[in-house]
Design an enzyme around this catalytic site. Structure first.
Site, mmCIF file in Angstrom:
data_model
loop_
_atom_site.group_PDB
_atom_site.id
_atom_site.type_symbol
_atom_site.label_atom_id
_atom_site.label_comp_id
_atom_site.label_asym_id
_atom_site.label_seq_id
_atom_site.Cartn_x
_atom_site.Cartn_y
_atom_site.Cartn_z
ATOM 1 N N HIS A 1 7.583 -2.271 5.344
ATOM 2 C CA HIS A 1 7.102 -0.571 5.041
ATOM 3 C C HIS A 1 5.573 -0.713 5.243
ATOM 4 C CE1 HIS A 1 10.964 1.160 4.071
ATOM 5 N NE2 HIS A 1 11.250 -0.094 3.890
ATOM 6 N N LYS B 1 1.809 13.701 -2.868
ATOM 7 C CA LYS B 1 2.209 12.120 -2.364
ATOM 8 C C LYS B 1 1.605 11.400 -3.527
ATOM 9 C CE LYS B 1 0.614 12.876 1.750
ATOM 10 N NZ LYS B 1 1.378 12.552 2.972
ATOM 11 N N ARG B 2 1.936 10.110 -3.365
ATOM 12 C CA ARG B 2 1.375 8.976 -4.305
ATOM 13 C C ARG B 2 -0.232 9.272 -4.075
ATOM 14 N NH1 ARG B 2 4.393 6.096 -8.107
ATOM 15 N NH2 ARG B 2 2.421 5.059 -8.485
ATOM 16 N N LYS C 1 -4.620 7.118 1.525
ATOM 17 C CA LYS C 1 -3.886 8.580 1.893
ATOM 18 C C LYS C 1 -4.771 9.685 1.645
ATOM 19 C CE LYS C 1 0.546 7.242 -0.321
ATOM 20 N NZ LYS C 1 1.609 7.731 0.916
ATOM 21 N N THR D 1 7.056 10.408 5.005
ATOM 22 C CA THR D 1 8.301 10.828 5.408
ATOM 23 C C THR D 1 8.178 12.458 4.762
ATOM 24 O OG1 THR D 1 9.118 9.884 3.173
ATOM 25 C CG2 THR D 1 10.151 9.178 5.266
ATOM 26 N N LYS E 1 9.531 16.342 5.939
ATOM 27 C CA LYS E 1 10.021 17.609 5.331
ATOM 28 C C LYS E 1 9.215 18.866 5.311
ATOM 29 C CE LYS E 1 11.417 13.805 1.890
ATOM 30 N NZ LYS E 1 10.670 12.950 1.068
#
Ligand code: CGF
Length: 838
Positions: free
Chosen positions: A373, A566-567, A572, A677, A681
């Site tokens: 991952h 998100k985290r 990110k 992901t 969504k």
């Protein structure tokens, strides 16, 4: 099977078969029965929690009859099963999902209304099952939904943490972590006190001769008991109900040391018990970060040993030969966390079952598949050899033997590349020596997959390059991630789901998401667009209310909602987003009132948890809140810009946030986000996205078309060169970003010192995440977003077109790919009434 039960008994059992409710009256009866008998309450003291509990129990009873039937059917047919081993299952709430999957939500809604409750209020009583950190755990949950929906004989295996991911509170703009004790009352689990396994730790290995053969015997230093807790997983519109088995740790052989207790030594009398229970006590709250802690290794072995014991016990019931094991069992390793399962199966086969090494190894490697991952070096698991030796002495020997045979074969195939042996060795010759879990997982599996095309290519050309040479390219494959449309559309966005159903010929699209393509012919339909826009607006109103209730800030639902949830992680790049927000704020401030009037109002919404030990991520949260505190009360700005940080982002909040987004941000440094992901969504819920060419963004673009996505930034192939240039050449910071930094340093958003490390990371420390390199195109692309949003008609058309092309991103497609390419398993439908069918 049936013949083993005498005729009269069989008849008695069949005569008394349980019938499940199918209508409102039947449902109400069950609820009242549970309120009165299970909960020992009555109509006079049935509050919403009791109503939730009784409704859940009524549905759980239903699921259990189907669950039993599914298991009996699979046993009877003796088919191959899939076992999905994941240290995280981020399930969220179960009741709403169960009601929808069995198709009786309307019945429950009417029944609850008659009993005096609103179903929305009842559903909200449920505590999220938050046994995961982020994408990896949620992916596992989506996969369970798809496995059941597609009728695959499959079990999930995980840990039953007493504390899931911590609850996040924001106090004075800082993240504060609060324990999440979620097991007060959990109607969705079945304790199986009769299903226990003794798990060994520590001790030593002795050689013994049995029947002329020398075998290794591991004498344990400590034994802990694993107790099974089962969670039924209902498929959508099918009686198939699979099992998620979570293990809980308990002291083996008695509750506590009675002798110590009697002698008055109360504290140490319970010490063993506490030490044992600690194993499954808490989920490690790190996403994409591994820290080699002994307890974590203990968790991993405890869980894989219990799961394998269970799998082997089930296999042995079929009395097949060991060589048939891979025909009956496929085990998928969700990341390297369960890699010890490879070693454990080899140990069982060689030490306990007496198979020859090579024969056993053939069985092992044919059984396992490994999903990678991440390529981030800090997330790749390595365990100090000394720690493994201490905790699992026999396993370390086996790892050394696996490595020896592997390196011998490599040496034979690549006699001229001596350095290859060092590079691919499962044991890293560092100080201290380390076991490289990803390498062990590759060597012990027959297939290795990444989770999006770019990511699967990257692992083949970077971290696993040598292994592609050794095994050839066929061992490496890609299965692009997906999401379940049942939870992420039907449940999260019921009105949009209904509207889509009205254009797609009913609810079949929830089982075959490619049917969404029928929407495309309605894109020009004015009435349809209007209804679409109304639903989005209503979802935004709902989120605006939540924002008001939780933060006190009033936001205008007519603004553009720009969401990044998100985290929190530097890769990110929430820091890029908040720097962009500051840039917008400064631009607005510099405008005349007349100019401002022409600007598009925007709400920047953030949410996500930082790992408690990740200082920089926590600083990013602090900066977001500090900017919000200034901007939100600036009267010059008013509705033109609001900055919101939503506390405690989790699955149930995501179900409310995704449907309310206009644009969402997926802006990782190219090459760092394996897939993502939430991007899927958001698009599936009729929002557009701004993103980098990273992870699944690339495939989303391929599917929905370049004109429906806002891409920006450098490409992954340029990242290395840019980093190199930052370090060894001159590094000039983007001038707009520099202005943003200057404003922070002036103290506009609080004590500048608080944010100096964040700025230094870009200015002085090589800007590893390329924030400055991408800043300009990020800002420009946001201007394009603003312009596009002004033309609402076209915006809605883009949204509808995107949704119509999202069929590829269902987790059903993933599961079918895994089943065909990796597991070689077939679905097995379950008859609603009989397990004995053909
Ligand atoms: O797994 C992730 C997520 N953070 O949990 N990784 N891990 N470890 C990746 O970073 C995501 O990009 C990916 O979508 C997710 C599931 O594969």
């Amino acid at each position: 099977v049936e013949a083993s039960i005498p005729e009269p008994q069989r008849e008695a059992w069949k005569r008394n078969q349980i019938t499940s409710f199918t209508d409102k009256d039947g449902f109400e009866k069950e609820v009242v029965r549970h309120v009165e008998t299970t909960l020992a309450r009555s109509m006079f003291n049935c509050d919403e929690i009791a109503a939730y509990s009784a409704t859940s129990l009524a549905f759980r009873d239903r699921l259990i009859t189907h669950w039993n039937r599914t298991q009996q059917r699979q046993t009877y047919r003796d088919t191959k099963r899939v076992y999905y081993l994941s240290l995280e299952f981020l399930m969220g709430r179960a009741l709403d999902n169960a009601m929808l999957n069995v198709g009786l939500k309307n019945v429950a809604q009417d029944g609850l209304a008659e009993l005096g409750f609103r179903i929305e209020d009842v559903v909200k009583q449920e505590h999220d099952a938050a046994l995961g950190n982020g994408g990896l755990g949620r992916l596992a949950a989506c996969f369970l939904d798809s496995l059941a929906t597609l009728n695959f004989p499959a079990w999930g295996y995980g840990l039953r943490y007493r504390y899931g991911i911590f609850k996040q509170e924001i106090i004075d703009g800082y993240q504060v972590e609060v324990p999440d004790y979620w097991l007060d009352f959990n109607p969705w689990e079945f304790p199986r006190h009769d299903v226990t396994v003794d798990i060994q730790f520590f001790g030593q290995v002795n050689k013994k001769t049995v029947g002329g053969k020398t075998i290794s015997v591991w004498e344990a230093g400590e034994i802990v008991q694993a107790v099974a807790y089962d969670v039924p997983i209902p498929g959508y519109d099918t009686p198939t109900t699979n099992n998620l088995r979570l293990w809980s740790s308990k002291a083996s052989g008695g509750e506590f040391d009675f002798q110590k207790f009697n002698s008055g030594d109360y504290e140490s009398s319970v010490a063993d018990q506490q030490r044992a229970e600690t194993i499954s006590a808490v989920l490690y709250p790190n996403d994409n970060l591994e820290r080699g802690k002994e307890l974590r290794l203990k968790q991993q072995y405890f869980w894989v040993a219990a799961s394998l014991y269970d799998i082997v016990r089930r296999f042995k019931k079929s009395r097949r030969s060991w060589n048939e094991f891979p025909d009956q069992v496929a085990i998928q390793l969700n990341d390297t966390h369960p890699t010890l399962a490879i070693v454990e199966l080899q140990r069982i086969l060689v030490d306990i079952e007496g198979l020859e090494w090579d024969n056993a190894w053939e069985i092992v490697t044919s059984t396992f598949g490994y999903t990678n991952h991440t390529v981030l070096p800090e997330a790749l698991e390595k365990w100090p050899v000394g720690l493994v030796q201490h905790l699992l002495p026999r396993h370390l020997q086996i790892i050394y033997d696996i490595n020896l045979f592997f390196l011998q074969s490599v040496e034979k195939a690549f006699p001229d590349d001596r350095d290859m042996l060092r590079r691919v060795s499962i044991i890293e010759e560092s100080q201290p020596k380390m076991v490289r879990m990803a390498f062990l997982a590759i060597v012990g599996s027959h297939k290795v997959n990444g989770v999006a095309e770019l990511h699967s290519d990257l692992i083949k050309t970077t971290i696993f390059k040598d292994f592609v040479e050794i095994y050839g390219p066929d061992k490496f494959t890609n299965v692009t991630n997906g999401i379940t449309p049942r939870r992420w559309l039907h449940q999260a966005n019921p009105r949009l789901s209904e509207l889509i159903a009205s254009k797609c010929g009913g609810n079949d699209f929830l089982k075959d998401l490619t049917l969404l393509n029928q929407l495309e012919k309605h894109v020009e339909d004015k009435q349809f667009r209007k209804e679409w826009a109304e639903i989005k607006y209503a979802n935004k109103v709902r989120l605006a209310k939540h924002i008001k209730d939780t933060t006190g800030v009033v936001v205008n639902p007519a603004s553009l909602f720009d969401v990044q949830v998100k985290r929190i992680h530097e890769y990110k790049r929430q820091q890029l987003n908040i720097f962009g927000v500051i840039h917008r704020y400064l631009s607005l401030k510099a405008m005349t009132p007349d100019q401002r009037k022409k600007q598009l109002p925007r709400v920047s919404i953030f949410g996500g948890k930082a790992a408690p030990g990740y200082w920089m991520a926590k600083q990013i949260i602090h900066l977001i809140n500090s900017v919000g505190a200034v901007v939100n009360k600036d009267e010059d700005i008013g509705d033109l810009l609001k900055v919101i940080f939503l506390e405690d982002y989790n699955v149930s909040k995501a179900e409310m946030i995704c449907p309310a987004s206009d644009i969402s941000e997926h802006i990782s440094t190219a090459g760092t986000e394996a897939s993502g992901t939430s991007n899927m969504k958001f698009v599936l819920n009729g929002g557009l996205i701004i993103g980098t060419c990273d992870g699944a963004n690339i495939e989303i673009t391929r599917e929905i078309g370049e004109s429906n996505i806002f891409l920006f930034g450098n490409l992954s192939e340029d990242v290395e060169d840019l980093r190199h240039a930052h370090t060894y050449g001159s590094h000039t910071i983007d001038s707009d970003l520099d202005k943003v930094f200057n404003e922070i340093e002036k103290g506009t958003f609080g004590t500048p010192h608080d944010f100096s490390a964040m700025i230094a990371a870009v200015r002085q420390h090589g800007d590893y995440y390329l924030v400055s390199d991408d800043f300009h195109s990020y800002i420009e692309t946001h201007q394009l977003v603003d312009e596009a949003y002004r033309n609402q008609d076209e915006w809605i058309a883009k949204c509808i077109t995107s949704v119509s092309r999202m069929g590829f991103f269902t987790s059903d497609r993933c599961i079918n790919e895994y089943a065909e390419e990796i597991w070689n398993v077939e679905p097995l439908a379950v008859d609603r009434h009989s397990i004995w069918g053909p």
